[in-house]
Write a protein that holds these residues in place. Sequence first.
Motif, PDB file in Angstrom:
ATOM      1  N   MET A  99       0.992  -0.986  -0.063  1.00  0.00           N
ATOM      2  CA  MET A  99       0.065  -0.094  -0.184  1.00  0.00           C
ATOM      3  C   MET A  99       0.870   1.342  -0.271  1.00  0.00           C
ATOM      4  O   MET A  99       0.542   2.131  -0.904  1.00  0.00           O
ATOM      5  CB  MET A  99      -1.077  -0.723   1.313  1.00  0.00           C
ATOM      6  N   ASN A 100       2.073   1.200   0.871  1.00  0.00           N
ATOM      7  CA  ASN A 100       3.032   2.569   1.180  1.00  0.00           C
ATOM      8  C   ASN A 100       3.288   2.573  -0.544  1.00  0.00           C
ATOM      9  O   ASN A 100       3.789   3.503  -1.120  1.00  0.00           O
ATOM     10  CB  ASN A 100       3.902   2.645   1.621  1.00  0.00           C
ATOM     11  N   ASP A 101       4.216   1.644  -1.182  1.00  0.00           N
ATOM     12  CA  ASP A 101       4.230   1.795  -2.777  1.00  0.00           C
ATOM     13  C   ASP A 101       2.889   2.337  -3.391  1.00  0.00           C
ATOM     14  O   ASP A 101       3.420   3.498  -4.709  1.00  0.00           O
ATOM     15  CB  ASP A 101       4.411   0.354  -3.371  1.00  0.00           C
ATOM     16  N   THR A 102       2.021   2.354  -3.159  1.00  0.00           N
ATOM     17  CA  THR A 102       0.593   2.435  -4.329  1.00  0.00           C
ATOM     18  C   THR A 102       0.665   4.035  -3.780  1.00  0.00           C
ATOM     19  O   THR A 102       0.267   4.892  -5.004  1.00  0.00           O
ATOM     20  CB  THR A 102      -0.048   1.960  -3.856  1.00  0.00           C
ATOM     21  N   LEU A 103       0.823   4.434  -3.011  1.00  0.00           N
ATOM     22  CA  LEU A 103       1.002   5.647  -2.556  1.00  0.00           C
ATOM     23  C   LEU A 103       1.485   6.457  -2.289  1.00  0.00           C
ATOM     24  O   LEU A 103       1.462   7.869  -2.524  1.00  0.00           O
ATOM     25  CB  LEU A 103      -0.358   5.748  -1.198  1.00  0.00           C
ATOM     26  N   SER A 104       3.070   6.199  -3.059  1.00  0.00           N
ATOM     27  CA  SER A 104       4.114   7.022  -3.147  1.00  0.00           C
ATOM     28  C   SER A 104       3.872   7.965  -4.920  1.00  0.00           C
ATOM     29  O   SER A 104       3.459   7.140  -5.236  1.00  0.00           O
ATOM     30  CB  SER A 104       5.209   5.628  -3.209  1.00  0.00           C
ATOM     31  N   GLY A 105       5.088   9.023  -4.924  1.00  0.00           N
ATOM     32  CA  GLY A 105       4.822   9.797  -6.050  1.00  0.00           C
ATOM     33  C   GLY A 105       4.526  11.466  -5.992  1.00  0.00           C
ATOM     34  O   GLY A 105       4.162  11.395  -5.078  1.00  0.00           O
ATOM     35  N   PRO A 106       4.950  12.063  -6.770  1.00  0.00           N
ATOM     36  CA  PRO A 106       4.639  13.505  -6.974  1.00  0.00           C
ATOM     37  C   PRO A 106       2.909  14.145  -6.704  1.00  0.00           C
ATOM     38  O   PRO A 106       2.252  12.945  -6.655  1.00  0.00           O
ATOM     39  CB  PRO A 106       4.836  13.902  -8.201  1.00  0.00           C
ATOM     40  N   ILE A 107       2.540  14.896  -5.351  1.00  0.00           N
ATOM     41  CA  ILE A 107       1.883  15.253  -5.190  1.00  0.00           C
ATOM     42  C   ILE A 107       1.342  16.902  -6.068  1.00  0.00           C
ATOM     43  O   ILE A 107       2.315  17.384  -6.445  1.00  0.00           O
ATOM     44  CB  ILE A 107       1.932  16.005  -3.903  1.00  0.00           C
ATOM     45  N   ALA A 108       0.397  16.427  -6.851  1.00  0.00           N
ATOM     46  CA  ALA A 108      -0.193  17.425  -8.040  1.00  0.00           C
ATOM     47  C   ALA A 108      -1.867  18.018  -7.092  1.00  0.00           C
ATOM     48  O   ALA A 108      -1.929  17.474  -6.996  1.00  0.00           O
ATOM     49  CB  ALA A 108      -0.776  17.254  -9.441  1.00  0.00           C
ATOM     50  N   LYS A 109      -1.338  19.383  -7.763  1.00  0.00           N
ATOM     51  CA  LYS A 109      -2.551  20.148  -6.988  1.00  0.00           C
ATOM     52  C   LYS A 109      -3.908  19.817  -8.239  1.00  0.00           C
ATOM     53  O   LYS A 109      -4.262  19.863  -8.993  1.00  0.00           O
ATOM     54  CB  LYS A 109      -2.614  22.081  -6.669  1.00  0.00           C
ATOM     55  N   LEU A 110      -4.652  20.112  -8.053  1.00  0.00           N
ATOM     56  CA  LEU A 110      -5.846  19.357  -8.964  1.00  0.00           C
ATOM     57  C   LEU A 110      -6.384  20.361  -9.511  1.00  0.00           C
ATOM     58  O   LEU A 110      -6.572  20.047 -10.929  1.00  0.00           O
ATOM     59  CB  LEU A 110      -7.708  19.930  -7.718  1.00  0.00           C
ATOM     60  N   ALA A 111      -6.150  21.964  -9.695  1.00  0.00           N
ATOM     61  CA  ALA A 111      -6.174  22.608 -10.825  1.00  0.00           C
ATOM     62  C   ALA A 111      -5.113  22.359 -11.822  1.00  0.00           C
ATOM     63  O   ALA A 111      -4.966  23.306 -12.884  1.00  0.00           O
ATOM     64  CB  ALA A 111      -5.712  24.299 -10.093  1.00  0.00           C
ATOM     65  N   ASP A 112      -3.827  21.787 -10.755  1.00  0.00           N
ATOM     66  CA  ASP A 112      -2.859  21.706 -12.060  1.00  0.00           C
ATOM     67  C   ASP A 112      -3.381  20.356 -13.042  1.00  0.00           C
ATOM     68  O   ASP A 112      -2.431  20.270 -14.187  1.00  0.00           O
ATOM     69  CB  ASP A 112      -1.033  21.186 -11.350  1.00  0.00           C
ATOM     70  N   VAL A 113      -4.243  19.325 -12.292  1.00  0.00           N
ATOM     71  CA  VAL A 113      -4.455  18.000 -13.004  1.00  0.00           C
ATOM     72  C   VAL A 113      -5.787  18.717 -14.512  1.00  0.00           C
ATOM     73  O   VAL A 113      -5.559  17.263 -14.835  1.00  0.00           O
ATOM     74  CB  VAL A 113      -4.517  16.765 -12.618  1.00  0.00           C
ATOM     75  N   THR A 114      -6.535  18.799 -13.800  1.00  0.00           N
ATOM     76  CA  THR A 114      -7.898  19.224 -14.244  1.00  0.00           C
ATOM     77  C   THR A 114      -7.525  19.317 -16.079  1.00  0.00           C
ATOM     78  O   THR A 114      -8.152  18.858 -17.322  1.00  0.00           O
ATOM     79  CB  THR A 114      -8.427  20.327 -14.776  1.00  0.00           C
ATOM     80  N   GLY A 115      -6.250  19.422 -17.172  1.00  0.00           N
ATOM     81  CA  GLY A 115      -6.410  19.696 -18.059  1.00  0.00           C
ATOM     82  C   GLY A 115      -5.730  18.697 -18.452  1.00  0.00           C
ATOM     83  O   GLY A 115      -5.731  18.475 -20.038  1.00  0.00           O
ATOM     84  N   HIS A 116      -5.010  17.850 -18.436  1.00  0.00           N
ATOM     85  CA  HIS A 116      -5.075  16.469 -18.721  1.00  0.00           C
ATOM     86  C   HIS A 116      -5.461  15.149 -17.767  1.00  0.00           C
ATOM     87  O   HIS A 116      -4.966  14.523 -17.800  1.00  0.00           O
ATOM     88  CB  HIS A 116      -3.536  16.012 -18.395  1.00  0.00           C
ATOM     89  N   LEU A 117      -7.120  15.301 -17.623  1.00  0.00           N
ATOM     90  CA  LEU A 117      -7.486  14.510 -17.350  1.00  0.00           C
ATOM     91  C   LEU A 117      -7.210  12.564 -17.655  1.00  0.00           C
ATOM     92  O   LEU A 117      -7.422  11.956 -17.225  1.00  0.00           O
ATOM     93  CB  LEU A 117      -8.698  14.752 -16.359  1.00  0.00           C
ATOM     94  N   ASP A 118      -7.222  12.861 -19.258  1.00  0.00           N
ATOM     95  CA  ASP A 118      -7.316  11.608 -19.734  1.00  0.00           C
ATOM     96  C   ASP A 118      -6.205  10.398 -19.617  1.00  0.00           C
ATOM     97  O   ASP A 118      -6.003   9.536 -19.703  1.00  0.00           O
ATOM     98  CB  ASP A 118      -6.879  12.005 -21.542  1.00  0.00           C
ATOM     99  N   GLN A 119      -4.888  11.359 -18.269  1.00  0.00           N
ATOM    100  CA  GLN A 119      -4.026  10.690 -18.192  1.00  0.00           C
ATOM    101  C   GLN A 119      -4.092   9.308 -17.255  1.00  0.00           C
ATOM    102  O   GLN A 119      -3.727   8.680 -16.889  1.00  0.00           O
ATOM    103  CB  GLN A 119      -2.615  11.277 -17.993  1.00  0.00           C
ATOM    104  N   PHE A 120      -5.481   9.901 -16.504  1.00  0.00           N
ATOM    105  CA  PHE A 120      -5.687   8.952 -15.236  1.00  0.00           C
ATOM    106  C   PHE A 120      -6.859   8.361 -15.560  1.00  0.00           C
ATOM    107  O   PHE A 120      -7.738   8.154 -16.244  1.00  0.00           O
ATOM    108  CB  PHE A 120      -6.108   9.515 -14.279  1.00  0.00           C
ATOM    109  N   ASP A 121      -6.720   6.810 -14.790  1.00  0.00           N
ATOM    110  CA  ASP A 121      -7.460   5.522 -15.223  1.00  0.00           C
ATOM    111  C   ASP A 121      -8.670   5.545 -13.850  1.00  0.00           C
ATOM    112  O   ASP A 121     -10.330   5.336 -14.997  1.00  0.00           O
ATOM    113  CB  ASP A 121      -6.338   4.280 -14.970  1.00  0.00           C
ATOM    114  N   ALA A 122      -8.493   6.205 -13.144  1.00  0.00           N
ATOM    115  CA  ALA A 122      -9.897   6.507 -12.209  1.00  0.00           C
ATOM    116  C   ALA A 122      -9.555   7.922 -11.785  1.00  0.00           C
ATOM    117  O   ALA A 122      -8.449   8.466 -10.920  1.00  0.00           O
ATOM    118  CB  ALA A 122      -9.390   5.293 -11.258  1.00  0.00           C
TER     119      ALA A 122
END
Length: 198
Positions: free
Chosen positions: A1-24
């Motif tokens: 579980m720790n592995d799946t929660l690791s990674g960079p943190i992004a603000k919602l406002a910064d990801v709304t323009g490229h949501l197609d790269q997310f699966d869920a």
Amino acid sequence: MNDTLSGPIAKLADVTGHLDQFDAVFLPGGHAPMIDLMSDADLGTVLRHFHTKAQPTALICHAPVALLAAQQNAAAYQQTLQGGQTPTASDFIYSGYKATVFSTPEEKDAEQGFEAPMQYYPEDALTAAGMTLHNGAKWTSNVVRDRELITGQNPMSDDEFVTVLLGALNEKAQDAGGWPPERTHERHRRSRRHRAQT
């Protein structure tokens, strides 16, 4: 579980323009969804995207109340709730959906340890917006899936909740002719992780 929660943190406002790269999309519980997320315009954009694409949208415990961000003037809806009145939802995309959320009996149990009472209960907030709540016995596992929406009632629902979410990801992968379903969990462990914060 720790592995799946690791990674960079992004603000919602910064990801709304490229949501197609997310699966869920997944939202954890706690009271933050009742305070900030349920009226967050960027979250509303995210939810509408995944709703339109029919991609897994998973929320557990208190988090389903954040679905209310996916309507017009979510802030006014929240203010009406906080004022002790029953609001009316406007163009709420999840109206008619079945779901579960941290139940009022559970909240009243937890509320005994609070310094101040709740301003409103998540169950009431979602019902007023047109959702059909299917809550189980308090403090027991309960997961409800309706189309792309997956909701878990409380922390005790976590194992069942993850199983249903992974199953939904498998289904989407098969529909898209993607990776073998038995490798879904492996793929998601290897993929680049993003957690969104407001």
